[in-house]
Write an enzyme that holds these catalytic residues in place. Structure first.
Site, PDB file in Angstrom:
ATOM      1  N   THR A 101      -4.454  18.153   7.245  1.00 12.11           N
ATOM      2  CA  THR A 101      -3.937  18.672   8.514  1.00 12.11           C
ATOM      3  C   THR A 101      -3.382  20.073   8.280  1.00 12.11           C
ATOM      4  OG1 THR A 101      -3.413  16.415   9.147  1.00 12.11           O
ATOM      5  CG2 THR A 101      -2.303  18.150  10.384  1.00 12.11           C
ATOM      6  N   CYS A 286      -6.392   8.880   6.150  1.00  8.47           N
ATOM      7  CA  CYS A 286      -7.163   9.022   7.398  1.00  8.47           C
ATOM      8  C   CYS A 286      -6.396   8.800   8.693  1.00  8.47           C
ATOM      9  CB  CYS A 286      -8.336   8.043   7.369  1.00  8.47           C
ATOM     10  SG  CYS A 286      -9.626   8.590   6.270  1.00  8.47           S
TER      11      CYS A 286
HETATM   12  C1  UDX Z   1      -9.058   3.358   6.765  1.00  2.00           C
HETATM   13  C2  UDX Z   1     -10.130   2.623   7.567  1.00  2.00           C
HETATM   14  O1  UDX Z   1      -9.898   1.210   7.484  1.00  2.00           O
HETATM   15  C3  UDX Z   1     -11.509   2.969   7.029  1.00  2.00           C
HETATM   16  O2  UDX Z   1     -12.512   2.375   7.838  1.00  2.00           O
HETATM   17  C4  UDX Z   1     -11.673   4.489   7.040  1.00  2.00           C
HETATM   18  O3  UDX Z   1     -12.916   4.842   6.470  1.00  2.00           O
HETATM   19  C5  UDX Z   1     -10.562   5.164   6.271  1.00  2.00           C
HETATM   20  O4  UDX Z   1      -9.285   4.758   6.793  1.00  2.00           O
HETATM   21  P1  UDX Z   1      -7.924   3.006   4.387  1.00  2.00           P
HETATM   22  O5  UDX Z   1      -6.952   4.050   4.854  1.00  2.00           O
HETATM   23  O6  UDX Z   1      -8.548   3.153   3.053  1.00  2.00           O
HETATM   24  O7  UDX Z   1      -9.121   2.864   5.430  1.00  2.00           O
HETATM   25  O8  UDX Z   1      -7.171   1.578   4.369  1.00  2.00           O
HETATM   26  P2  UDX Z   1      -6.842   0.457   5.460  1.00  2.00           P
HETATM   27  O9  UDX Z   1      -7.165  -0.854   4.875  1.00  2.00           O
HETATM   28  O10 UDX Z   1      -7.420   0.757   6.781  1.00  2.00           O
HETATM   29  O11 UDX Z   1      -5.251   0.522   5.546  1.00  2.00           O
HETATM   30  C6  UDX Z   1      -4.570   1.645   6.100  1.00  2.00           C
HETATM   31  C7  UDX Z   1      -3.093   1.369   6.141  1.00  2.00           C
HETATM   32  O12 UDX Z   1      -2.782   0.358   7.088  1.00  2.00           O
HETATM   33  C8  UDX Z   1      -2.503   0.871   4.813  1.00  2.00           C
HETATM   34  O13 UDX Z   1      -1.260   1.491   4.602  1.00  2.00           O
HETATM   35  C9  UDX Z   1      -2.348  -0.612   5.016  1.00  2.00           C
HETATM   36  O14 UDX Z   1      -1.340  -1.173   4.222  1.00  2.00           O
HETATM   37  C10 UDX Z   1      -1.988  -0.658   6.486  1.00  2.00           C
HETATM   38  N1  UDX Z   1      -2.307  -1.945   7.122  1.00  2.00           N
HETATM   39  C11 UDX Z   1      -3.593  -2.368   7.221  1.00  2.00           C
HETATM   40  C12 UDX Z   1      -1.278  -2.716   7.663  1.00  2.00           C
HETATM   41  O15 UDX Z   1      -0.096  -2.344   7.605  1.00  2.00           O
HETATM   42  N2  UDX Z   1      -1.593  -3.896   8.280  1.00  2.00           N
HETATM   43  C13 UDX Z   1      -2.873  -4.338   8.400  1.00  2.00           C
HETATM   44  O16 UDX Z   1      -3.060  -5.420   8.988  1.00  2.00           O
HETATM   45  C14 UDX Z   1      -3.903  -3.564   7.846  1.00  2.00           C
END
Ligand code: UDX
Ligand code: ADP
Length: 476
Positions: A101, A286
């Site tokens: 960003t 992301c």
């Molecule tokens: C995300 C998207 O899922 C993926 O499709 C995209 O390509 C990139 O961004 P990522 O950031 O690697 O992937 O992980 P993700 O599993 O989505 O988790 C993101 C955040 O949300 C983490 O901090 C995780 O702990 C949190 N999370 C996820 C929760 O707090 N609760 C949930 O139920 C799921």
């Protein structure tokens, strides 16, 4: 722009050997032994790390990644700092560079800084030979493909020393892998999205994916739909987390239990059960960035209400993280100055060494600001990364001892708990679910607190050990 080119793709270059480019090309190489993959990066140290013998020290930690690197590296997968030659020799180039960003100028705090992407496009324009398909892999703001295309076309005209006059097609092929399960996500994707104008270029990329992905899962769209779909998917996922975390706060005040609420709503097929785990707030490179991009885009196109709607998802996430820090202070009699607090987990989620936007960063900063002494444990994250994230060296004692705030790091759980007033679980590493609380309680100060922001401890065992327990969303 398109020049008819029926030849098969045999050489692919990926610019950017990070969390997306690295694992993606490793899986591509595994699935397409007939194609050579060249992963390049301006960061020579990163390339050295990808090439080193000790597979435990690869720059990206992902379950299963090391074995695939072992299988493909040196056969049809090469990590290199020679950007120029690898661009020149490739039929297809993936752009997988970072898009942080913007911190200043127009759109600061919201828009993505496209300087790395622009630099890449200029490099491609400079060195490419023949017909080259350029694929956007990084998550990019909508209409970036157009920018890349313009650069490729116009930079060409001004570049005197590329006698080959290559032609280009630009495709958008966003990556949906989730860190920690990247290999599985790449092996069995829910869908593959390809946006573009040239049917021929799309077909060529499709041919690559068809080596392991059923054709019905490959979606073709126009280029802007593809770019916007990626931002929207991340915004929807993040929105679910802010929604469930907002309800967790309500559960704590009303006597409800967020796990029961999640289960109850998740069994509705229309809602679905995934992404309903309350936690310390979403992190990762992301979610925040992509939502802020949507916000910027909405404002730009004169839709302030749309912008405000999405911005609130990020605001809720930030409020939620501060809420956790505040309640830790509150439970420890309103002061944590000079108190030792054990932080379990620094990665933004389990099974990754990535700390970008990790909730642990904000929560640790808040606790340090209150004067706590933190001992931070993470099984995989590197201590130097934590130094960068907290913008302070460890054991950095302030001169005024009353407010001495400091932190130290360990990757072993052995000494973490001694004399600690509280244990705060921030990442759901599996080893934290099996802690012997009876033993730990003996080492801790009394009353000892356990703050479980991931709902992974066995509450009965914590309470039996005479420890006090706070769990996210648990109002019972
Ligand atoms: C995300 C998207 O899922 C993926 O499709 C995209 O390509 C990139 O961004 P990522 O950031 O690697 O992937 O992980 P993700 O599993 O989505 O988790 C993101 C955040 O949300 C983490 O901090 C995780 O702990 C949190 N999370 C996820 C929760 O707090 N609760 C949930 O139920 C799921
Ligand atoms: P992501 O999570 O999107 O993969 P990373 O930061 O992990 O982001 O990786 C992006 C990589 O792109 C970094 O290793 C960075 O050095 C590399 N990079 C950025 N700009 C260029 C460039 N012009 N040429 C080659 N590599 C680049």
């Amino acid at each position: 722009m398109t020049k008819e080119n029926k030849s098969k793709i045999t050489k692919i270059c990926c610019i950017g050997a990070g969390y997306v480019g690295g694992p993606t090309m490793v899986v591509f190489a595994d699935k397409c032994p007939h194609i050579n993959f060249y992963v390049v990066d301006i960061n020579e140290k990163k390339i050295e790390a990808w090439n080193q013998d000790d597979l435990k020290k690869l720059p990206v930690y992902e379950p299963g990644l090391d074995q695939l690197v072992k299988k493909c590296r040196g056969n049809n997968l090469f990590f290199s700092s020679d950007i120029e030659n690898n661009i020149a020799n490739s039929d297809m180039i993936f752009i997988s560079v970072n898009t942080p960003t913007k911190t200043r100028g127009i759109g600061a705090g919201k828009a993505s800084n496209l300087m790395y992407v622009e630099k890449c496009a200029r490099q491609v324009a400079m060195y490419a030979k023949n017909h080259t398909i350029v694929v956007e892999k990084s998550t990019l703001p909508v209409r970036t493909a157009e920018v890349i295309k313009t650069i490729l076309e116009e930079a060409q005209d001004s570049i005197q020393n590329n006698p080959n006059k290559p032609t280009f097609d630009v495709l958008s092929n966003p990556e949906f892998l989730s860190e920690g399960s990247a290999i599985k996500d790449l092996n069995v994707p829910d869908r593959v999205l390809i946006g573009g104008e040239s049917e021929e270029a799309i077909n060529k990329l499709c041919e690559i994916y068809k080596n392991w992905v059923p054709e019905v899962k490959i979606l073709r769209t126009n280029i802007w739909s593809s770019e916007l779909a990626k931002l929207t998917a991340n915004a929807f996922l993040a929105q679910r987390i802010s929604s469930i975390n907002s309800i967790a706060a309500l559960c704590e005040s009303t006597g409800a239990d967020i796990r029961e609420v999640s289960r109850a709503i998740g069994t509705d097929n229309r809602i679905g059960s995934k992404f309903l785990d309350s936690g310390p707030g979403f992190g990762g490179s992301c979610f925040k960035k992509d939502i802020l991009n949507l916000v910027y885009l909405s404002k730009h196109f004169g839709l302030p209400e749309v912008a405000a709607f999405w911005e609130s998802v990020v605001e809720m996430n930030s409020w939620h993280q501060h809420r956790i820090s505040k309640l830790i202070v509150q439970k420890l009699f309103g002061t944590i100055t000079g108190k030792k607090i054990a932080i379990l987990g620094f990665a933004f989620k389990a099974n990754t060494n990535d700390t970008r936007e990790s909730a642990a960063i904000q929560i640790c900063k808040d606790l340090l600001e209150e004067g706590a002494n933190l001992i931070i444990h993470d099984p995989i994250v590197d201590e130097n990364q934590i130094k960068i994230d907290l913008k302070t060296s460890n054991n950095n004692q302030k001169t005024n001892l009353q407010f001495s705030n400091s932190w130290s790091f360990t990757n072993s759980l052995d000494n973490v708990f001694i004399e600690a007033h509280a244990v705060v679980i921030l990442t759901e590493w599996s080893e934290y679910s099996n802690i012997d609380w009876v033993n730990i309680a003996k080492m801790m100060k009394k009353p000892g607190w356990v703050f479980d922001s991931r709902l992974i401890v066995n509450s009965k065992k914590v309470l039996e050990a005479n420890l006090k327990l706070w769990r996210i969303g648990d109002g019972t």
